[in-house]
Design a protein around this motif. Structure first.
Motif, PDB file in Angstrom:
ATOM      1  N   VAL A 129       0.847  -1.210   0.000  1.00  0.00           N
ATOM      2  CA  VAL A 129       0.000   0.000   0.000  1.00  0.00           C
ATOM      3  C   VAL A 129       0.881   1.258   0.000  1.00  0.00           C
ATOM      4  N   THR A 130       1.901   1.266   0.846  1.00  0.00           N
ATOM      5  CA  THR A 130       2.812   2.410   0.914  1.00  0.00           C
ATOM      6  C   THR A 130       3.470   2.664  -0.434  1.00  0.00           C
ATOM      7  N   SER A 131       3.911   1.585  -1.059  1.00  0.00           N
ATOM      8  CA  SER A 131       4.590   1.714  -2.349  1.00  0.00           C
ATOM      9  C   SER A 131       3.636   2.217  -3.436  1.00  0.00           C
ATOM     10  N   ALA A 132       2.405   1.719  -3.456  1.00  0.00           N
ATOM     11  CA  ALA A 132       1.419   2.149  -4.464  1.00  0.00           C
ATOM     12  C   ALA A 132       1.117   3.637  -4.322  1.00  0.00           C
ATOM     13  N   ILE A 133       0.981   4.094  -3.083  1.00  0.00           N
ATOM     14  CA  ILE A 133       0.693   5.513  -2.812  1.00  0.00           C
ATOM     15  C   ILE A 133       1.870   6.395  -3.228  1.00  0.00           C
ATOM     16  N   ALA A 134       3.085   5.943  -2.872  1.00  0.00           N
ATOM     17  CA  ALA A 134       4.285   6.733  -3.174  1.00  0.00           C
ATOM     18  C   ALA A 134       4.510   6.820  -4.678  1.00  0.00           C
ATOM     19  N   GLN A 135       4.348   5.678  -5.343  1.00  0.00           N
ATOM     20  CA  GLN A 135       4.563   5.630  -6.793  1.00  0.00           C
ATOM     21  C   GLN A 135       3.620   6.585  -7.523  1.00  0.00           C
ATOM     22  N   ALA A 136       2.359   6.667  -7.041  1.00  0.00           N
ATOM     23  CA  ALA A 136       1.377   7.547  -7.688  1.00  0.00           C
ATOM     24  C   ALA A 136       1.494   8.984  -7.186  1.00  0.00           C
ATOM     25  N   GLY A 137       2.146   9.158  -6.039  1.00  0.00           N
ATOM     26  CA  GLY A 137       2.296  10.499  -5.477  1.00  0.00           C
ATOM     27  C   GLY A 137       0.992  11.087  -4.964  1.00  0.00           C
ATOM     28  N   ILE A 138       0.141  10.240  -4.381  1.00  0.00           N
ATOM     29  CA  ILE A 138      -1.145  10.737  -3.868  1.00  0.00           C
ATOM     30  C   ILE A 138      -1.142  10.837  -2.349  1.00  0.00           C
ATOM     31  N   ASP A 139      -2.067  11.643  -1.820  1.00  0.00           N
ATOM     32  CA  ASP A 139      -2.272  11.734  -0.379  1.00  0.00           C
ATOM     33  C   ASP A 139      -2.911  10.420   0.091  1.00  0.00           C
ATOM     34  N   PRO A 140      -2.352   9.778   1.121  1.00  0.00           N
ATOM     35  CA  PRO A 140      -2.877   8.469   1.563  1.00  0.00           C
ATOM     36  C   PRO A 140      -4.351   8.511   1.953  1.00  0.00           C
ATOM     37  N   SER A 141      -4.831   9.662   2.447  1.00  0.00           N
ATOM     38  CA  SER A 141      -6.225   9.721   2.905  1.00  0.00           C
ATOM     39  C   SER A 141      -7.206   9.655   1.732  1.00  0.00           C
ATOM     40  N   ARG A 142      -6.709   9.727   0.500  1.00  0.00           N
ATOM     41  CA  ARG A 142      -7.592   9.593  -0.670  1.00  0.00           C
ATOM     42  C   ARG A 142      -7.867   8.133  -1.003  1.00  0.00           C
ATOM     43  N   LEU A 143      -7.101   7.243  -0.412  1.00  0.00           N
ATOM     44  CA  LEU A 143      -7.285   5.814  -0.673  1.00  0.00           C
ATOM     45  C   LEU A 143      -8.058   5.181   0.481  1.00  0.00           C
ATOM     46  N   GLU A 144      -9.096   4.431   0.116  1.00  0.00           N
ATOM     47  CA  GLU A 144      -9.902   3.742   1.125  1.00  0.00           C
ATOM     48  C   GLU A 144      -9.830   2.249   0.836  1.00  0.00           C
ATOM     49  N   LEU A 145      -9.553   1.449   1.851  1.00  0.00           N
ATOM     50  CA  LEU A 145      -9.496   0.002   1.665  1.00  0.00           C
ATOM     51  C   LEU A 145     -10.788  -0.616   2.196  1.00  0.00           C
ATOM     52  N   GLU A 146     -11.457  -1.407   1.372  1.00  0.00           N
ATOM     53  CA  GLU A 146     -12.705  -2.067   1.794  1.00  0.00           C
ATOM     54  C   GLU A 146     -12.407  -3.492   2.240  1.00  0.00           C
ATOM     55  N   ILE A 147     -12.821  -3.766   3.468  1.00  0.00           N
ATOM     56  CA  ILE A 147     -12.530  -5.061   4.091  1.00  0.00           C
ATOM     57  C   ILE A 147     -13.850  -5.649   4.573  1.00  0.00           C
ATOM     58  N   THR A 148     -14.002  -6.960   4.472  1.00  0.00           N
ATOM     59  CA  THR A 148     -15.253  -7.562   4.960  1.00  0.00           C
ATOM     60  C   THR A 148     -15.061  -8.141   6.361  1.00  0.00           C
ATOM     61  N   GLU A 149     -16.204  -8.411   6.990  1.00  0.00           N
ATOM     62  CA  GLU A 149     -16.197  -8.928   8.363  1.00  0.00           C
ATOM     63  C   GLU A 149     -15.425 -10.232   8.506  1.00  0.00           C
ATOM     64  N   SER A 150     -15.233 -10.940   7.391  1.00  0.00           N
ATOM     65  CA  SER A 150     -14.584 -12.253   7.483  1.00  0.00           C
ATOM     66  C   SER A 150     -13.148 -12.156   7.999  1.00  0.00           C
ATOM     67  N   VAL A 151     -12.537 -10.966   7.939  1.00  0.00           N
ATOM     68  CA  VAL A 151     -11.166 -10.857   8.471  1.00  0.00           C
ATOM     69  C   VAL A 151     -11.144 -11.055   9.995  1.00  0.00           C
ATOM     70  N   PHE A 152     -12.321 -10.951  10.622  1.00  0.00           N
ATOM     71  CA  PHE A 152     -12.358 -11.124  12.075  1.00  0.00           C
ATOM     72  C   PHE A 152     -12.525 -12.581  12.464  1.00  0.00           C
ATOM     73  N   LEU A 153     -12.664 -13.470  11.471  1.00  0.00           N
ATOM     74  CA  LEU A 153     -12.820 -14.889  11.774  1.00  0.00           C
ATOM     75  C   LEU A 153     -11.574 -15.441  12.453  1.00  0.00           C
ATOM     76  N   ASN A 154     -10.406 -15.116  11.886  1.00  0.00           N
ATOM     77  CA  ASN A 154      -9.196 -15.449  12.646  1.00  0.00           C
ATOM     78  C   ASN A 154      -8.821 -14.221  13.464  1.00  0.00           C
ATOM     79  N   ASP A 155      -9.415 -14.172  14.607  1.00  0.00           N
ATOM     80  CA  ASP A 155      -9.315 -13.014  15.476  1.00  0.00           C
ATOM     81  C   ASP A 155      -8.039 -13.141  16.313  1.00  0.00           C
ATOM     82  N   ASP A 156      -6.937 -12.703  15.711  1.00  0.00           N
ATOM     83  CA  ASP A 156      -5.673 -12.835  16.420  1.00  0.00           C
ATOM     84  C   ASP A 156      -4.967 -11.478  16.487  1.00  0.00           C
ATOM     85  N   GLU A 157      -3.753 -11.484  17.010  1.00  0.00           N
ATOM     86  CA  GLU A 157      -2.994 -10.234  17.114  1.00  0.00           C
ATOM     87  C   GLU A 157      -2.636  -9.713  15.725  1.00  0.00           C
TER      88      GLU A 157
END
Ligand code: C2E
Ligand code: MG
Ligand code: MG
Ligand code: MG
Length: 289
Positions: A129-157
Motif C-alpha cells: 500500500v505504501t509503495s502504491a501511494i508513493a509511486q502515484a504520489g497521492i495523499d494516503p487519505s484519498r485511498l480507502e481500503l474495503e474489508i469484509t467482516e470475514s477478516v475477524f474470523l481469525n481473530d488474532d494479534e
C-alpha cells in the motif's frame, strides 16, 4: 431399488463436482494468461455524498475482458483467484492501478479498493500500500481500503496489528457488506473503520410495506454516527430507495440511481463535467437486469 437410486444420485453429485472442479481449473488457467495479457480492468462507480449531492469518490471494481467470453464479473473469478493464490498479484495490481488513476483526478475525490481477506492476512500488505501511494504520489487519505467482516474470523494479534499498520500509513478503512457476514459488534469497539458500507440486501425491498430493512438501516447509521463513522448505502436503484436511505441518515449513496461502474476513461469524463450528481431512475420499480 432405493439403494440403486441412492447410488445414481451419488454418481450424479460426483460427476457434478468433477465438472465444477474442471471449470475452476479452466478459469484459473485463463486467469494466469489474463494477468500477463492485461485483460483485467478496473471500473469505477461513483459514491455520492447525500449532504452535498456531489461525487465524493469511486469504488474500484474488477472486470475481466475475456478474449472469447467477453466481460466477466468478479463474482465469477475472484474466488478462483483466492483459492489459487493469484489474488495476491491481482490485488496488488488493483491497488497500483487505482492509485494511478486517482493521481489524475481532483484532490477531493477518493477511491476505494476491495481487499481480499487473503491480502489482509499477508504481512506485506502495508508495504505494498505504501509503495502504491508513493509511486502515484497521492495523499494516503484519498485511498480507502474495503474489508469484509470475514477478516475477524481469525481473530488474532495479526488482525489488530494489520489495522494499526494501515492506519499509520493514513489510508481510510471501510467495512464492506456490513450485516451479511459473521457479524459480531465486538470488533467495532477497536477496529478503526472510517466507514460502514450497508449491504445492498438491506436496501432491496426496504421500501416495501412491512419491511424491517428500514429499521435496520436506521440502527446501522445511528451506530455509525455514534462511532464517528460514515455510512454508504449500496445498491440504491430507485428514487424511493434514495429517499429512504437519506431519511435514515446514510451519509453516502452508491448505486445505479446515480451511476453504474464506469471504465477509467468514462470516470475521468464524468468528473470533467463537474462533481454534481443527479439521481436518474425509476421512482419505485427496479430496473431489469
Ligand atoms: P462489493 O464490494 O460489495 O461491490 C458492490 C457491488 O454492487 C458491485 O458488483 C457493483 O457493481 C454492484 N452494484 C452497485 N450498485 C448497484 C445497484 O444499484 N444495483 C445492483 N444490483 N448492483 C449494484 P461487482 O462489480 O459485480 O462486484 C461484486 C463483488 O466482487 C464486490 O462486491 C467485491 O466483493 C468483489 N470485488 C470486486 N472488485 C474486486 C477487487 O478488486 N478485489 C476483490 N478482492 N474483490 C473484488
Ligand atoms: Mg466493496
Ligand atoms: Mg459491498
Ligand atoms: Mg458485495
Amino acid at each position: 431399488a432405493a439403494k440403486d437410486a441412492g447410488r445414481g444420485r451419488f454418481h450424479f453429485y460426483a460427476e457434478n463436482l468433477h465438472a465444477v472442479a474442471e471449470a475452476r481449473a479452466e478459469v484459473e488457467k485463463d486467469l494466469r494468461k489474463a494477468i500477463v495479457q492485461g485483460e483485467l480492468q478496473l471500473f469505477y462507480q461513483p459514491v455520492v455524498s447525500t449532504a452535498s449531492e456531489r461525487i465524493a469518490g469511486f469504488e474500484a471494481l474488477l472486470r475481466w475482458n475475456h478474449p472469447e467470453k467477453g466481460w466477466i464479473p468478479p463474482d465469477k473469478f475472484v474466488s478462483v483467484a483466492e483459492d489459487s493464490g493469484l489474488i495476491a498479484q491481482i490485488g496488488e495490481w488493483a491497488l497500483r492501478t487505482a492509485c494511478h488513476h486517482l493521481a489524475s483526478w481532483p484532490a477531493e475525490v477518493r477511491c476505494a479498493v476491495n481487499v481480499s481477506p487473503l491480502q489482509f492476512a499477508n504481512r506485506e500488505l502495508p508495504a505494498i500500500v505504501t509503495s502504491a501511494i508513493a509511486q502515484a504520489g497521492i495523499d494516503p487519505s484519498r485511498l480507502e481500503l474495503e474489508i469484509t467482516e470475514s477478516v475477524f474470523l481469525n481473530d488474532d494479534e495479526g488482525t489488530e496489528a494489520m489495522f494499526a499498520a494501515l492506519k499509520r500509513i493514513g489510508v481510510r478503512l471501510a467495512l464492506d457488506d456490513f450485516g451479511t457476514g459473521y457479524s459480531s459488534l465486538g470488533y467495532l469497539k477497536t477496529a478503526p473503520f472510517d466507514k460502514i458500507k450497508i449491504d445492498q440486501s438491506f436496501v432491496r425491498g426496504a421500501t416495501e410495506p412491512g419491511s424491517r430493512n428500514g429499521a435496520i438501516i436506521a440502527s446501522i447509521t445511528s451506530l455509525a454516527q455514534a462511532l464517528d463513522m460514515d455510512t454508504t448505502a449500496e445498491g440504491v436503484e430507485t428514487l424511493d430507495e434514495l429517499d429512504l436511505v437519506r431519511m435514515h441518515g446514510c451519509s453516502h449513496v452508491q448505486g445505479f440511481i446515480y451511476d453504474r461502474p464506469l471504465d477509467a476513461a468514462a470516470a475521468t469524463e464524468r468528473l470533467r463535467t463537474g462533481l454534481a450528481a443527479v439521481a436518474k431512475g425509476p421512482r419505485s420499480s427496479r430496473a431489469p437486469r
